[in-house]
Design an enzyme around this catalytic site. Structure first.
Site, PDB file in Angstrom:
ATOM      1  N   GLU A   1       3.025   7.641   0.314  1.00 13.05           N
ATOM      2  CA  GLU A   1       1.853   7.483   1.178  1.00 13.05           C
ATOM      3  C   GLU A   1       0.613   7.956   0.426  1.00 13.05           C
ATOM      4  O   GLU A   1       0.683   8.891  -0.385  1.00 13.05           O
ATOM      5  CB  GLU A   1       2.039   8.313   2.455  1.00 13.05           C
TER       6      GLU A   1
ATOM      7  N   ASN B   1       0.673   7.674   8.442  1.00 19.49           N
ATOM      8  CA  ASN B   1      -0.553   7.739   9.242  1.00 19.49           C
ATOM      9  C   ASN B   1      -1.734   7.108   8.506  1.00 19.49           C
ATOM     10  O   ASN B   1      -2.642   6.561   9.133  1.00 19.49           O
ATOM     11  CB  ASN B   1      -0.884   9.198   9.569  1.00 19.49           C
TER      12      ASN B   1
ATOM     13  N   ASN C   1       2.516   2.016  12.060  1.00 18.35           N
ATOM     14  CA  ASN C   1       3.212   3.292  11.859  1.00 18.35           C
ATOM     15  C   ASN C   1       3.040   4.187  13.078  1.00 18.35           C
ATOM     16  O   ASN C   1       1.907   4.368  13.553  1.00 18.35           O
ATOM     17  CB  ASN C   1       2.637   4.022  10.636  1.00 18.35           C
ATOM     18  N   GLU C   2       4.137   4.703  13.595  1.00 16.84           N
ATOM     19  CA  GLU C   2       4.119   5.715  14.670  1.00 16.84           C
ATOM     20  C   GLU C   2       3.040   5.424  15.713  1.00 16.84           C
ATOM     21  O   GLU C   2       2.215   6.300  16.014  1.00 16.84           O
ATOM     22  CB  GLU C   2       3.940   7.121  14.070  1.00 16.84           C
TER      23      GLU C   2
ATOM     24  N   TYR D   1      12.261  14.730  11.180  1.00 15.97           N
ATOM     25  CA  TYR D   1      12.080  15.812  10.199  1.00 15.97           C
ATOM     26  C   TYR D   1      12.739  17.062  10.761  1.00 15.97           C
ATOM     27  O   TYR D   1      12.676  17.314  11.961  1.00 15.97           O
ATOM     28  CB  TYR D   1      10.583  16.073   9.974  1.00 15.97           C
TER      29      TYR D   1
ATOM     30  N   GLU E   1      11.456   7.318   7.887  1.00 18.76           N
ATOM     31  CA  GLU E   1      10.945   8.654   7.534  1.00 18.76           C
ATOM     32  C   GLU E   1      12.008   9.655   7.940  1.00 18.76           C
ATOM     33  O   GLU E   1      12.327   9.777   9.131  1.00 18.76           O
ATOM     34  CB  GLU E   1       9.620   8.967   8.255  1.00 18.76           C
TER      35      GLU E   1
ATOM     36  N   GLN F   1       8.707  12.423   1.581  1.00 20.17           N
ATOM     37  CA  GLN F   1       8.160  11.369   0.756  1.00 20.17           C
ATOM     38  C   GLN F   1       8.702  11.539  -0.663  1.00 20.17           C
ATOM     39  O   GLN F   1       9.668  12.273  -0.844  1.00 20.17           O
ATOM     40  CB  GLN F   1       6.656  11.435   0.806  1.00 20.17           C
TER      41      GLN F   1
HETATM   42  O1  AHR Z   1       5.364  11.782   6.173  1.00 22.02           O
HETATM   43  C1  AHR Z   1       4.250  12.445   6.682  1.00 22.02           C
HETATM   44  C2  AHR Z   1       3.759  11.844   7.988  1.00 22.02           C
HETATM   45  O2  AHR Z   1       4.729  12.033   8.971  1.00 22.02           O
HETATM   46  C3  AHR Z   1       3.524  10.354   7.999  1.00 22.02           C
HETATM   47  O3  AHR Z   1       2.268   9.999   7.551  1.00 22.02           O
HETATM   48  C4  AHR Z   1       3.659  10.022   9.451  1.00 22.02           C
HETATM   49  O4  AHR Z   1       4.121   8.719   9.662  1.00 22.02           O
HETATM   50  C5  AHR Z   1       4.606  11.069   9.996  1.00 22.02           C
HETATM   51  O5  AHR Z   1       4.120  11.668  11.142  1.00 22.02           O
END
Ligand code: AHR
Length: 503
Positions: free
Chosen positions: A31, A76, A176-177, A248, A296, A355
């Site tokens: 990103e 994002n 995205n999201e 995450y 992700e 990432q």
């Molecule tokens: O990976 C970091 C961020 O986490 C990304 O930009 C977003 O898609 C997610 O909230």
């Protein structure tokens, strides 16, 4: 406290095939955020930089990591991105404000440069379009620019910009999201579902063979989780191929036991999305099954970042953001998450570790200096290298331990892959205190030799690799792995991830 002696038995049925391995399960994510691109993969002036400004020491590490498809350019970031800014002569590209990460975007790296970088790393591009501030037209333009061979305004522009061959991008993310209030242009499920369906329909009118990923929830803790997937798919089901999942994990409140069992949450997440997608498919009487793109996933000490001032009022170029330094325990959890992804590979067809460089990443760099491997690098690279052929779901008979978050959790987790005279067994021991001796019945796999046995383990579960000590933690040989009469016996250290390759 554990509830059984420290042994476990695993049996592997050759017929218990989950799926043939699609290499896209070993994808990653780049990103335009912090120092992932700028001062990460791209640093003109670095002693190893090539003519495009890409660091070749980082390229070597990416190749060693074995990441396949790479999702790009966000995240994002993509929800405010004007792709046209980042193509053409570099000295004419505008500097813009990136609202997502409150930093300056110089646009010195765009799709043409990034495609050249991917050729160096041997990876494939998975592109995200901006459905935050933009929409169908910009998505179609980007598609034409990237994929149309020649003879149209935008394909000829790409050729004039030095990319004679189309980039031929197969997988595209529709935003995205879009459920997240932090996302520029976030929407209700109803609004996003309609926009995603229309965008997908238009993109497939250009090329029916594209594979499109619609946004699922940005996490299973979102209040709209489940409803979001259902509503979005009710609109977009016929036009898309994948729905995204993002997750995450981090250790909270010193509760290492629960943290080591994070895969249980990932399993719940996958099962919920699969059943929601199938519910919609059944309602629509569709023959198609929607696949999951876990695009992700990682360890991210998000709580700590929320409290820090990494994103402040200044507009900075390539600030240090989200630069988590990972421990042995983090690597064990990451290895376990990979086991879970593989065990669900019949539905999770694609995944991206988020990432790749500097930003919550397996690879770290210092401007003008070194590039090194974080602890999490190792389980990823070994799994990508050894997991070949087909995934098999083993039967695991192990004890449990009590966790505050998940109740009683299995002490051992595992997945197996098999490929024409070779096999690989991936194992995790979640016990905080005890080694566990595991017997794996591999008699149906046609293997008789231990080719390699490695483990991620340390006396200090919080040991890390840092700029000052870049090789503090690495893989160790797993001593004493024996394969005799179709039975593999290994002793797994406490808090460890291991891989055994059999031939
Ligand atoms: O990976 C970091 C961020 O986490 C990304 O930009 C977003 O898609 C997610 O909230």
């Amino acid at each position: 406290m554990t509830t059984s002696p420290a042994t476990a038995r695993i049996s592997v049925d050759r017929e218990a095939v989950v799926a043939p391995i699609d290499r896209r399960i070993f994808g990653s994510f780049v990103e335009h955020l912090g120092r992932c691109v700028y001062d990460g993969i791209y640093e003109p002036g670095h002693p190893t930089a090539n003519e495009d400004g890409f660091r070749l020491d980082v390229v070597d590490l990416v190749r060693e990591l074995g990441s396949t498809t790479i999702r790009y350019p966000g995240g994002n970031f993509v929800s405010g991105f004007r792709w046209e800014d980042s193509v053409g002569p570099r000295d004419q590209r505008p500097v813009r404000r990136d609202l997502a990460w409150h930093s300056l975007e110089t646009n010195q790296v765009g799709v043409d440069e990034f495609s050249r970088w991917l050729k160096l790393t041997g990876s494939e591009l998975m592109m995200a379009v901006n459905l935050g501030t933009r929409g169908i037209e910009a998505a179609l333009d980007l598609l034409e620019y990237c994929n149309h061979p020649s003879g149209t305004a935008l394909s000829d522009q790409r050729i004039a910009n030095g990319s004679p061959e189309p980039h031929d991008i197969r997988m595209w993310c529709l935003g995205n999201e879009m459920d997240g209030p932090w996302q520029t242009g976030y929407m209700t499920a109803e609004d996003y579902g309609k926009l995603a369906a229309r965008t997908a329909q238009a993109m497939k009118a250009a090329d029916r063979s594209l594979e499109l990923v619609v946004c699922g929830s940005s996490g299973s803790s979102m209040p709209t989780f489940g409803d979001w997937e259902r509503t979005v798919l009710e609109h977009a089901y016929d036009h898309v191929d994948f729905i995204s999942c993002h997750a995450y994990y981090q250790e909270r409140g010193g509760d290492l036991g629960s943290y080591l069992a994070s895969s249980i949450d990932m399993q719940y997440f996958i099962e919920t999305v699969v059943s929601t997608a199938d519910h919609v498919g059944n309602k629509l009487k569709s023959k198609k099954k929607i696949k999951l793109s876990f695009d992700e996933w990682n360890i991210w000490y998000l709580d700590e970042h929320r409290e820090s001032d990494e994103v402040n009022d200044e507009w900075r170029y390539a600030p240090r953001q989200l630069e988590d330094v990972y421990s042995v325990a983090d690597a064990v959890v990451l290895g376990n998450l990979m086991i879970t992804l593989l065990r669900n590979h019949d539905r999770v067809a694609s995944a991206s570790l988020a990432q790749l460089v500097n930003v919550i990443a397996p690879i770290m760099t210092e401007p003008g200096g070194a590039a090194w491997r974080q602890t999490t690098f190792f389980p990823f690279s070994v799994t990508s290298r050894l997991a070949r052929g087909e995934v098999l779901k083993p039967r695991i008979d192990a004890g449990t331990y009590a966790t505050a978050v998940y109740g009683d959790a299995p002490l051992v987790d595992s997945v197996v892959t098999v490929d024409d005279g070779a096999a690989a067994v991936f194992l995790v021991n979640r016990s905080l205190t005890d080694p566990i001796t595991v017997t794996v019945d591999v008699s149906e796999l046609g293997v008789d030799t231990v080719a390699e046995a490695v483990t991620m383990w340390d006396d200090d579960v919080y040991a890390k690799n840092t700029l000052a000590d870049q090789e503090r933690v690495g893989l160790k040989t797993l001593d004493g792995a024996v394969l005799d009469g179709g039975m593999l016996t290994v002793t797994l250290p406490p808090v460890s991830w291991s891989a055994i390759s059999l031939a």
